[in-house]
Structure formats: C-alpha cells, structure tokens
Design an enzyme around this catalytic site. Structure first.
Site, PDB file in Angstrom:
ATOM      1  N   LYS A  13      18.981  11.476  22.412  1.00  0.00           N
ATOM      2  CA  LYS A  13      18.157  12.556  22.965  1.00  0.00           C
ATOM      3  C   LYS A  13      16.711  12.308  22.580  1.00  0.00           C
ATOM      4  O   LYS A  13      16.435  11.819  21.475  1.00  0.00           O
ATOM      5  CB  LYS A  13      18.671  13.878  22.381  1.00  0.00           C
ATOM      6  CG  LYS A  13      17.851  15.110  22.707  1.00  0.00           C
ATOM      7  CD  LYS A  13      18.522  16.373  22.120  1.00  0.00           C
ATOM      8  CE  LYS A  13      17.606  17.578  22.198  1.00  0.00           C
ATOM      9  NZ  LYS A  13      18.192  18.772  21.562  1.00  0.00           N
TER      10      LYS A  13
ATOM     11  N   ASP B 112      23.221  18.648  17.541  1.00  0.00           N
ATOM     12  CA  ASP B 112      22.007  17.885  17.855  1.00  0.00           C
ATOM     13  C   ASP B 112      21.285  17.598  16.547  1.00  0.00           C
ATOM     14  O   ASP B 112      20.610  18.475  15.990  1.00  0.00           O
ATOM     15  CB  ASP B 112      21.095  18.676  18.811  1.00  0.00           C
ATOM     16  CG  ASP B 112      21.693  18.760  20.229  1.00  0.00           C
ATOM     17  OD1 ASP B 112      22.931  18.610  20.365  1.00  0.00           O
ATOM     18  OD2 ASP B 112      20.919  18.970  21.178  1.00  0.00           O
TER      19      ASP B 112
ATOM     20  N   LYS C 272      20.049  12.607  26.824  1.00  0.00           N
ATOM     21  CA  LYS C 272      19.509  13.954  26.958  1.00  0.00           C
ATOM     22  C   LYS C 272      17.995  13.960  26.785  1.00  0.00           C
ATOM     23  O   LYS C 272      17.499  13.827  25.677  1.00  0.00           O
ATOM     24  CB  LYS C 272      20.149  14.893  25.921  1.00  0.00           C
ATOM     25  CG  LYS C 272      19.617  16.332  25.982  1.00  0.00           C
ATOM     26  CD  LYS C 272      20.350  17.266  25.013  1.00  0.00           C
ATOM     27  CE  LYS C 272      19.670  18.635  24.947  1.00  0.00           C
ATOM     28  NZ  LYS C 272      20.308  19.514  23.948  1.00  0.00           N
TER      29      LYS C 272
END
Lengths: 699, 320
Positions: free
Chosen positions: B220, B157, B256
């Site tokens: 995300k 991430d 996400k």
C-alpha cells in the site's frame, strides 16, 4: 490560430492519415503550435542573433505523409521566421491539414503569396525542385527521392536541406530498467504505426538480458490495441495506404524466408481496413534484409551484442544515421556511447522526443541540415549580398550568350627554363609520409610565361583510395583529441610557415607572377588563417537547448569525419589553407587536392606539417587534375563530406557525384577577385554537424 | 465478494542481491504513467460499470483524531449501502449486492465497526503498528496487531520503519514485516510503505519487493498523512514489482493506493493502470483496494449524472 482550431486539426489529421487521435491531439498539434511560437521568437531576434544574414528567397518545401501538419510546421515556421516566401507541396496522401492551415494563415493576415500550397504527386515535386525561381529546397522523405533531388539541384546553387530515411538503433544495456525499456520500444516502433523516419527499429540488446526482455515485450504486445484511428482508446491506428501495407507485408515475409522468427500478439486487428499488428522479429542478424532496409511500419527487429564496443559497431552498421536511443542507468556508459553513435539525435533512456528548440536531422544517408533550434535557422538564411540561386540562373543565361561571342584562348606551349635550385620533385602526402604517385608520372608546373618551375606528382584514383584510408586511420584519434591540442598544432603550423614566409612568397611569385607585395600578403594571410582557426579550435562550443522537460538536450558540435577538399586554383596557398584549417581545427581529417595550376604552394607545406607535430593522415594531399580527382572523391562512399571551390561546371559535376552516399557538400564557384571566404563561423558550421543528445534525468 | 479465495503469499527468504539490482528510471516511469489515462478511457455505460466496480474495491476509511462511535457507525451503514437504491435500480444493478471492499479504522473503533457490519460480510481493517509514523516501541507495535486481530479486524494495515529504507537496511525491513505478518495470524497484512517519504522510485520498488518477500498480502502506498500520497508513477512502480513477484514466485500480491484519491476520474486511471500493467485479475477486491474517504460521494454523483443526464450535487448523496 493552430491552438484555436486544435481539435479540428487533430480530427482532420487523424482522418486523413489514419494515425490515432490521441497522437494528433497530444503530440502532433501541440508540437505544431510550439514550433510556431518558438520561431516567432527567432523572427523577433533575427537582426540581433543573425547579423549580416537575410532570407534565402523563395523556398520550395516538400513534406511527407507521416506527420503532415507537423512537418509543415517544421518547414514553414523557420522559413517564414527568416523572411523567406514559401511554396510547399504536401504529400499526395495527406494534403488536407496543409490546406486548412493555408486558409487560417490567410485569415490571420499573412500577405498573399508569402505561403503557397501546391498539392500534387511526385511530378509536382519535381517541377518545384527544378524551378529556376526557387532558391532553396527543403525536403523530408525517402532517401531514394532525396538522391533524385540532390541530382536535380546539382550545380544550381540552390540551398538544400534533406531529412531522409533511417533504421535507427535502440540499444539496451544490461543495467537498464527493463520495464522502462518495454515502454520505450512501444514509443519507438509502435508510435504512428512505426511510420516514423527516426523510429527505433533495430533493437540491440545485451546478450545476457535478451530473453527476459523479449519475454516482457511479448507480454506487453498483448495489451496493445489496434483499431479505428478516431477511437481514443487505441494504441495504433491504420497504415496510411494499401501500397504501404503491402510493402510491410512483403518485407515481413522476406524476413521469415531469411530465417527470422516473427511474433505478433494474439489480440485482434480489425479485419477490414489498412491495419498491421505490432510485430517483433527475433533471430535476426545484420545480414537480414529486415535489419537493413527501412520498413516504415510497426516492425521491430531484435539482435544481440556482447560489449559496449560491439553495440556501437552494430548501431553504426547502416547507411543511415538519423537517430539513436540508448538505455542504461549508468551515466558513464551513456555519455561514452552517445558521441560514438553516427546519428543526429541521441535519446538517453527515452525515444522520439521532439521540440522546436532542439535541432533534428541526420548523418550519412539520412540527409543533412537541421530543423529546429538555432542550428535549424541557418538553413533558411544567406549572408547579405550573397547571390541567390534564382538570380544566378538569370545571370548565367546572360553570360552564356556573351561567351559564345568571345574567341577561345590558345594554350601555351611549355618552355624549359633553367631551374634555379636543386631539383625537388614534389610527391604526394599520404598518411604523414611523402608517397610517390601510383601512376609513376609527374606533371610539369608552369609559370605565367609557360616556363617550367617545378614538377608535381600526377595523382590518380588509387592514390585517393590510399589517402582516404589514411584519413580514416587518423580520424578517430584526431576527432577525439582535445581542442587545445588541435589549437597548439595549428599555431605551430602557422609559426613554421612564418619562419619560411620568404621562401613561400618567392614560390608564389615564381608560379603565379604575383608581385612581391601580393605574394607576401598571401603568405601573411595564410599564417593568420592558421592562427585564427587555432584560436577557434577550443571555442567552437555546442549548446544546451531549453527543451520543455526535466533534463538536458546537449547540442554537440561534432566533426563530420573524412572530408574531401578541392582547393581553388587561386590563390594557391591561401585558398588551400583557408579550406583545410577550419576542417582540421574542428577534428575532421582531410584529403585535399590543391590548386591544379599552382600546386607547389601546397606541396611545400609537407615539411611544414611534418615539423609541426600534425599527426600523419590528418591532412593528405594528392596533386593532379583537380576536377578529375575531385569527382573520385565526391563519388567515394567512405568520404563523409566534400568541399569544392572551382568552376561552375565543376560544382555541378561534384554535386551530382556526391549523391551516391548523400555526403554533405559545400561547393562554391571561385570568385573573380580571388578572395577566400572570411566568415569563419559559416565555415565552422560547414565543418561540423550538430548532434542533439537528450538526457532526461530524475533521482 | 470480499472473501479471500487466493492462496496467501507465504513469503520468501530475503534475496538481497535481487533487491539491490532493482533500478527504476524515474523519467521513463513518469512518461508511462502520464500516458495511461490518455491511451485508455471508458465512457457511457462502460464508465458506469467501472465506477460501480470501483466502489467494490474501496476501503471506506475514517482515520481522524475526532472519530467517535457515531461517525464510525454511520460510515459502516454507508459501506453496506454505498449507492442510493433508485440509482442502482436505474442502472439495473440492484441484484449485484454492491458493497464497499472493507471499512478501515483505528484500533479504537474496530469493535464498533465489526458490530455495525455484522452479517454484511464486509471486513474491518485496522491501521496499526504506530500508524502513521511507525515509531512506537517494537513490542507495542506487535501488541497493537494482536489487539486488533482479537477485536475482530480481518485486515491489518501496518506501517514500515522508513529509516530502514532510507539507510538501505533491507534485512531490518524484512525482519520487521515478517514479525508483523506472524503477529497477524489469519488476518491479512497490508504493508504501508509511506512512499511519499521514501525519496526515490527505486527505493519504492526495493521496499515493495522486500515487503512481498516478507509475506505481505498487499502493498500500500501511503497512510494519507504524508505530504505526498498515492500517485500514478508510484503505483506503476509498485504494480511492476507485484508482476515481477508473481512471475518469480507464482504468488499474487494485492495493491492499495491510498491518500488523495477523491474524484471518480482519477480513480478510474488507477484501475486502467492495474488492467494495463497487471491484467483484469487485479481488479478484484482480494487484489486491489482504494484507501479513500471522500471518493465515494464523487462516484455517486457521476452515477447519478449517468442515470439522469443532469450534473449531480453532493448534498443529494447520503453522507458516509
């Protein structure tokens, strides 16, 4: 009370009408409560905000089936706030929530008789409309029935507000957020199964993005769910009744016959019950039936345009003018287009937003009058001391009895008298030029003793046709000219009139036999009237309404357009000036018929106008037989409003004639004392229509 | 179930013209986002099923300065057995093998987590590249990715440099994400945009597009450390860009939302949004994850309520 029983109302409304419970729960019922709160505030503020005004009296209200309780609230809340009593007829398909409301109103302590609900069909409505004890009719429904009501109330003196049909444009420019547009279309035409008078039902798309938008819309249609109204997870419920479903089916079939392409999602629609799937037609042109008539169902028709100018032309290519929605990320474009749309409500990057603080209502055959906001309150108020329609009916009956006893007057023979100055035969005044009457005839103008004091042109239909065309040619420039410029011109007219005050006074004395003092007074008042409306020209402001969302709702005062005017017989000069001054001050253009008996006061104004820089076509004057010419104007489909001051019979004729295009009328009976209305704000309100432009914003 | 089966997003050359043409109308996005939860709702056994689904879509996360091997190991145990056995039995869901989608930790605890999850198939995700602000030296940020991948992280991430978005330097943003993607190798890249710091929805949409063109496997919303984290309007905007990207390239990119999603009901709103805007394919763990720490306990409570008919207590659910 509404909030306390919110869920009961929501369920009842959904069951009665077939609309999704989500909509009644989240939209209808909260808005109902909001309307009563907002108007409770007006009731509180009535003495200070509407000084000199009181209730109209008994109000008859007829509401449709598409938003049964919400329409009741829109009607009942302002009526009661203004102190009226109400007889309301709910739609025959959907009476239940109105009856529940009446029960709760009684529980809440509303005195008996203040609010009366009478259920029934069209015959009940007709009885209410023609009832002599009713002082005002407020109607929401089809244009067809609106016309019937217009005719039924003609000449009755009943106040009238009509909120009628629509075929509202939904305009998408090439720089719009297309995903936002897709949801906008869902809210426009697949809200309440499309049974919404202001539904955006004509999708006008800039050509370059048409295919992409249609592709996105079709994909979105696949995820719309149609199902039982009480299911919380549906987007569309049931059509109100089998006959409405049949009408929608028939129109869609007609659309296909005429070559349009129908698209309906593949997702399931319940096999039993009154359901119709979300529908999108492409390959539609303005000539298609489905592009012109109000379908009142979940059916969108799509067309393309090339330029902003063409988008406006297509948007306005309809007999209706209720609402419009436009989509662009360019504020310059949005604020340029919004005022050009013939619609009472314009939503920018949004659609179907409503609130009690902002007026709602139409242009053209979508009716007149506003509901909501301060502009809506005026519909339920009369100046104190004004005669109510129901009182006038009683008085009229009395007078008719008396009149039969009186001997008819014998008309006098004209007597030729030597004309004091060089012969000036007044022509007509059309498009800024003095034009000879088409008929080739002139009429003799007599003084009180029957002596000929001059001649005036004998106007006819063709002269009026030409005058209306001239007024239209001038309309756009005059409407968009600045208030400052219109003020200057009105001041100039007043000044030039003042310079020739003695001549005008002398003319009045010759024609009407008025004393020198009276004639001078009339000229002075006419000059003052020009100055007063000159003063108003740059001050008749709109408002920014406080609506509960992030954005502004701008209430603009717009001119109505080309207005037909029949001036009273007396006073010949002031009566004429007091009618045209408010109209031109606010940007309308006028075709006016001056006093039939004493027209020379108006024809003398030709040279005043010419020397005052008034653009040609802003004021057009046709002399002749007032009521004959008036009827032609009242019937004219390209005249957008009609003002009349004359006889009681004349008022009825004119109001009846106006039903053709549902033009807004302002018809009064000439008072016996020859006074002219001096409530300038009231005249300015009549001369303008409020357009509410909703602009949500957010960086 | 957490195995990636889709072809990865290979990325595209940066199309600046397209990036600049993206416009989002904020009021309209907010209106749509507001009606998604009111237009759709799931109840009863369908609700229970959706809640179980939500568990499988969860990146069970701990990102605290005071993390230790102890609490990371405990979290991994919970990841393997997210719901009490008797509740699963009552729901008839024992055989489904329900686990969370992944465990998400700082680099320091990647190896710990990988060891604790051995044999479970649950991947470990590492937050990286100077998380949460993303302002460490570029070489350090690349090195971080390499280190985490070497330690066994299968998902990285990353955080972007917000300045690139705020100054409209799309080329710099593109180059940055491309470099991170290359550093990831076979590990999947989730690009954290830190939407709460991007000022406008139009910026969010443009940054989403650039990240996808640079080859992000997921986009995300947030680190969880910004003032504003995942919201429905932001999710709507990002989901629509994913749809545009899929239509333009055929590549499906995952989404996400992270930060602030603590309760079961709002979590379902996100799933409804995905179903409405992108379709059911985006309700699989290879295309959708929640970044959450406290959410699981609330979902367990709702499941227990469904099974027993009594409102449930948090202390009766095993702690993550």
């Amino acid at each position: 009370m509404v909030q306390k029983h919110a869920r009961l109302f929501a369920v009842l409304e959904s069951m009665d009408n077939g609309k999704p419970i989500r909509e009644t729960r989240d939209l209808d019922i909260p808005l109902v409560a909001r309307h009563f709160y907002h108007h409770a505030g007006w009731a509180q503020l009535l003495p200070t905000e509407f000084p000199g005004y009181g209730p109209v009296g008994v109000v008859g209200q007829i509401i449709p089936w598409n938003f049964p309780l919400l329409m009741l609230a829109w009607k009942v809340a302002p009526a009661l706030a203004a102190g009226n009593t109400v007889v309301l007829k709910p739609a025959e398909f959907t009476p239940l929530s109105a009856l529940l409301f009446a029960e709760l109103a009684a529980q809440a302590g509303l005195p008996a008789g203040v609010l009366n609900i009478v259920t029934g069909d069209g015959a009940t409505g007709a009885a209410l409309v023609s009832h002599p004890g009713v002082d005002k009719i407020a109607f929401t429904g089809s244009t067809e029935v609106g016309k019937i009501i217009r005719k039924a109330t003609a000449g009755s003196g009943k106040k009238l507000s009509l909120e009628l049909g629509g075929k509202s444009p939904f305009i998408v420019y090439e720089d719009a957020d297309l995903d936002a547009v897709v949801e906008g279309v869902v809210d426009a035409i697949w809200f309440n199964q499309g049974q919404v008078c202001c539904a955006g039902s004509r999708l006008l798309v800039q050509e370059g993005i048409h295919d992409r938008l249609i592709e996105k819309l079709r994909a979105r249609m696949e995820t719309l769910r149609v199902g039982p109204p009480l299911d919380k997870g549906i987007d569309m419920g049931a059509i109100v009744a089998p006959e409405q479903l049949e009408r929608i089916r028939a129109l869609c079939a007609q659309g296909e016959v005429e070559g349009a392409t129908r698209y309906q999602a593949t997702s399931a629609v319940p096999s039993t019950g009154c359901f119709f799937p979300p529908t999108l037609f492409t390959n539609v042109s303005p000539a298609s039936t489905i592009a012109q008539v109000e379908i009142f169902g979940p059916v969108m028709v799509a067309m393309t345009f090339r330029t902003p100018e063409e988008s406006v032309a297509l948007a306005n290519n309809t007999v209706y003018g209720l609402a419009a929605s436009l989509w662009t990320e360019n504020i310059n474009l949005a604020l340029d287009i919004a005022p050009k749309l013939k619609a009472g409500v314009v939503w920018v990057n949004a659609t179907n937003l409503f609130d009690a603080a902002a007026g709602f209502g139409g242009y053209r055959e979508s009716g007149f009058g506003r509901e909501g906001g301060k502009e809506g309150m005026w519909e339920y108020l009369l100046p104190e001391g004004a005669t109510r329609a129901s009182e006038a009916t009683v008085r009229r009956a009395r007078e008719e009895k008396r009149a039969t006893a009186r001997a008819p007057e014998t008309p006098r023979e004209p007597v030729l008298s030597p004309i004091e100055q060089v012969d000036r035969t007044a022509k007509l005044f059309i498009g800024g030029k003095q034009a000879r009457p088409d008929s080739g005839y002139s009429r003799a103008i007599l003084d009180l003793k029957g002596r000929i004091v001059g001649e005036a042109g004998e106007g006819n239909r063709k002269d009026l046709r030409n005058a209306v065309e001239a007024a239209h040619a001038a309309a756009k420039g005059w409407a968009t000219s600045t208030g400052h410029l219109r003020a200057q011109i009105l001041y100039y007219i007043g000044e030039n009139l003042s310079a020739r005050a003695d001549e005008f006074a002398a003319r009045l004395r010759t024609m009407t036999g008025a004393s020198g003092r009276e004639a001078t007074r009339e000229v002075e008042q006419s000059i003052e009237c020009c100055f007063a409306y000159a003063a108003w020209a740059d001050k008749w402001d709109g408002a920014v309404h406080q609506v509960p969302f992030r954005g502004v709702a701008i209430a603009m005062q717009e001119p109505i357009g080309v207005v037909g005017v029949v001036a009273p017989s007396e006073p010949p000069l002031l009566g004429f000036v007091s009618m045209i001054a408010p109209l031109i001050a606010t940007g309308n253009t006028v075709v006016a018929i001056p006093s039939e008996a004493h027209p020379l006061a108006a024809t003398d104004l030709y040279t005043v106008f010419e020397s005052s820089d008034l653009p040609g076509g802003v004021v057009n004057i046709v002399t002749g037989a007032s009521e004959v010419l008036g009827q032609v104007l009242a019937e004219h489909d390209d005249v957008e409003a009609f003002w009349f001051m004359g006889t009681e019979a004349g008022r009825r004729t004119m109001e009846l004639a106006s039903a053709g295009n549902m033009k807004r009328t302002f018809c009064r009976i000439t008072p016996r004392d020859g006074s002219v209305p001096d409530d300038m704000r009231a005249l300015l309100r009549e001369a303008t229509q409020v357009k509410n432009i909703w602009v949500p914003y957010g960086a | 179930m957490s195995e990636h089966t889709l072809p990865r997003n290979a990325g595209q050359p940066l199309d600046l013209e397209r990036v600049r043409a993206i416009r989002v109308n904020r009021s309209a996005a907010e209106r749509r986002a507001a009606t998604i939860p009111t237009r759709r709702t799931v109840k009863k056994e369908w609700q229970a099923a959706w809640l179980l689904k939500a568990i499988t879509l969860m990146d069970l996360t701990t990102l605290s300065g005071d993390d230790t091997a102890g609490n990371v190991t405990r979290l991994c145990a919970k990841a393997r057995r997210p719901v009490r056995v008797e509740i699963l039995a009552a729901l008839g869901a024992e055989s489904l093998g329900i686990t969370v989608g992944a465990v998400c930790v700082y680099h320091r605890w990647v190896e710990t987590a990988v060891r604790a999850l051995e044999g479970s198939g649950i991947p470990v995700a590492a937050v990286s590249t100077g998380f949460p602000a993303g302002l460490s030296p570029f070489e350090t940020r690349l090195a971080e990715i390499h280190a985490s991948v070497a330690a066994g992280a299968r998902e990285i991430d990353i955080v972007i440099t917000r300045a690139h978005v705020l100054t409209g330097d799309w080329t710099a943003l593109y180059d940055e994400v491309c470099a991170f993607r290359e550093a990831c190798g076979d590990a999947h890249l989730k690009a954290i945009l830190a939407t709460g710091e991007l000022a406008t929805l139009t910026n969010v949409a443009r940054a989403s597009w650039v990240a996808m063109q640079a080859g992000a496997d997921f986009i995300k919303t947030s680190t969880g450390k910004e003032g504003v984290n995942a919201t429905l309007p932001v999710s709507l905007v990002m989901a629509r860009q994913i749809r545009e990207y899929a239509e333009a390239t055929g590549c499906q990119v995952g989404y996400k939302p992270a930060g602030g999603i603590r309760a079961a009901k709002p979590a379902l709103d996100y799933l409804l949004l995905m179903k409405e805007e992108l379709g059911v394919r985006w309700l699989q763990p290879d295309l959708f994850r929640f970044g959450a720490s406290g959410l699981l306990t609330d979902i367990e409570r709702q499941l227990e309520h469904h099974v027993t008919g009594r409102y449930a207590a948090a202390h009766r659910q095993p702690m993550p």
